[in-house]
Design an enzyme around this catalytic site. Structure first.
Site, short mmCIF file in Angstrom:
data_model
loop_
_atom_site.label_atom_id
_atom_site.label_comp_id
_atom_site.label_asym_id
_atom_site.label_seq_id
_atom_site.Cartn_x
_atom_site.Cartn_y
_atom_site.Cartn_z
N CYS A 1 0.84 -1.01 -0.10
CA CYS A 1 0.10 -0.03 0.07
C CYS A 1 0.92 1.27 0.05
CB CYS A 1 -0.87 0.14 1.36
SG CYS A 1 -1.70 1.62 1.42
N ASP B 1 -0.42 16.77 -1.34
CA ASP B 1 -0.70 15.94 -2.57
C ASP B 1 0.35 16.26 -3.54
OD1 ASP B 1 -3.50 14.37 -3.59
OD2 ASP B 1 -1.95 14.81 -5.27
N HIS C 1 -4.60 0.89 8.29
CA HIS C 1 -5.04 0.69 6.90
C HIS C 1 -6.33 0.22 7.11
CE1 HIS C 1 -4.65 -0.28 2.86
NE2 HIS C 1 -5.48 -1.10 2.85
N ASN D 1 -12.80 9.91 -1.77
CA ASN D 1 -13.22 9.17 -2.67
C ASN D 1 -13.40 7.72 -2.37
OD1 ASN D 1 -13.30 11.21 -4.94
ND2 ASN D 1 -11.08 11.10 -5.10
N GLY E 1 -13.34 7.27 -8.57
CA GLY E 1 -12.19 7.26 -9.00
C GLY E 1 -10.89 7.22 -7.88
N THR F 1 -7.87 5.97 -6.40
CA THR F 1 -6.74 5.20 -6.98
C THR F 1 -5.69 4.85 -5.74
OG1 THR F 1 -5.48 7.62 -6.79
CG2 THR F 1 -6.42 6.84 -8.98
N HIS G 1 -6.21 3.24 0.62
CA HIS G 1 -6.10 3.54 1.90
C HIS G 1 -6.96 4.72 2.27
CE1 HIS G 1 -3.17 3.59 5.54
NE2 HIS G 1 -4.06 4.65 5.73
N HIS H 1 -8.46 8.02 2.78
CA HIS H 1 -7.80 9.52 2.78
C HIS H 1 -8.81 10.49 2.70
CE1 HIS H 1 -7.06 7.87 -1.27
NE2 HIS H 1 -7.37 9.15 -1.82
P1 AMP Z 1 -7.71 9.38 -4.78
O1 AMP Z 1 -7.56 9.46 -6.35
O2 AMP Z 1 -8.89 9.97 -4.07
O3 AMP Z 1 -7.55 7.92 -4.48
O4 AMP Z 1 -6.52 10.24 -4.27
C1 AMP Z 1 -4.97 9.87 -4.43
C2 AMP Z 1 -4.20 11.08 -4.42
O5 AMP Z 1 -2.89 10.51 -4.03
C3 AMP Z 1 -3.95 11.56 -5.60
O6 AMP Z 1 -4.74 13.12 -5.71
C4 AMP Z 1 -2.70 11.52 -5.91
O7 AMP Z 1 -2.25 12.84 -6.54
C5 AMP Z 1 -1.96 11.39 -4.40
N1 AMP Z 1 -0.70 10.85 -4.71
C6 AMP Z 1 -0.35 9.70 -5.27
N2 AMP Z 1 0.94 9.36 -5.06
C7 AMP Z 1 1.38 10.35 -4.08
C8 AMP Z 1 2.68 10.58 -3.53
N3 AMP Z 1 3.72 9.76 -3.51
N4 AMP Z 1 2.58 11.57 -2.42
C9 AMP Z 1 1.53 12.19 -2.52
N5 AMP Z 1 0.47 12.18 -3.10
C10 AMP Z 1 0.32 11.20 -3.80
ZN ZN Z 2 -2.27 1.12 3.65
#
Ligand code: AMP
Ligand code: ZN
Length: 113
Positions: A4, A30, A46, A86, A92, A94, A97, A99
């Protein structure tokens, strides 16, 4: 969860721009900001998403929202901000975990979807 991304960030295995941490919560900027201030607030535990919350783990989400309020003050978001979480593919999500995105620092778009 060994694979993760956010667990690895919390563990310090992947670098992040930390803005806040306590025993339950970690928050960082972010990497692809969608507003002048864009911060991710995550529980150390987690949990996959809001969809996986129940009475056994919802305290972790509450601690995150308390941190959201603290970080918003710390970041000077006195004009307001938006909190987004999300959950699942239609939204969406991605990173699987839980957040909370804090978005602020400008007048945000009126539409949320
Ligand atoms: P979500 O699409 O709601 O799952 O948000 C995931 C967020 O994580 C996205 O806005 C990405 O830009 C952000 N993200 C992905 N990898 C990293 C990272 N290494 N450091 C900081 N943010 C990240
Ligand atoms: Zn996690």
């Amino acid at each position: 969860m060994s694979d993760c991304l956010f667990c690895k960030i919390i563990a310090g295995e992947i670098p992040s721009a930390k803005v806040y941490e306590d025993e339950n919560v970690y928050a960082f900027r972010d990497i692809q900001p969608q507003a002048p201030t864009h911060i991710l607030v995550v529980p150390r535990e987690h949990i996959e998403s809001v969809a996986a919350l129940d009475e056994s783990n919802s305290a972790a989400a509450a601690r995150c929202l308390e941190a959201v309020a603290r970080i918003a003050r710390q970041e000077g978001l006195s004009g307001g901000f938006r909190v987004v979480s999300n959950a699942g593919d239609d939204a969406g999500q991605t990173v699987k975990h839980l957040h909370f995105h804090i978005l602020g620092g400008c007048r945000l778009v009126d539409k949320m979807a």
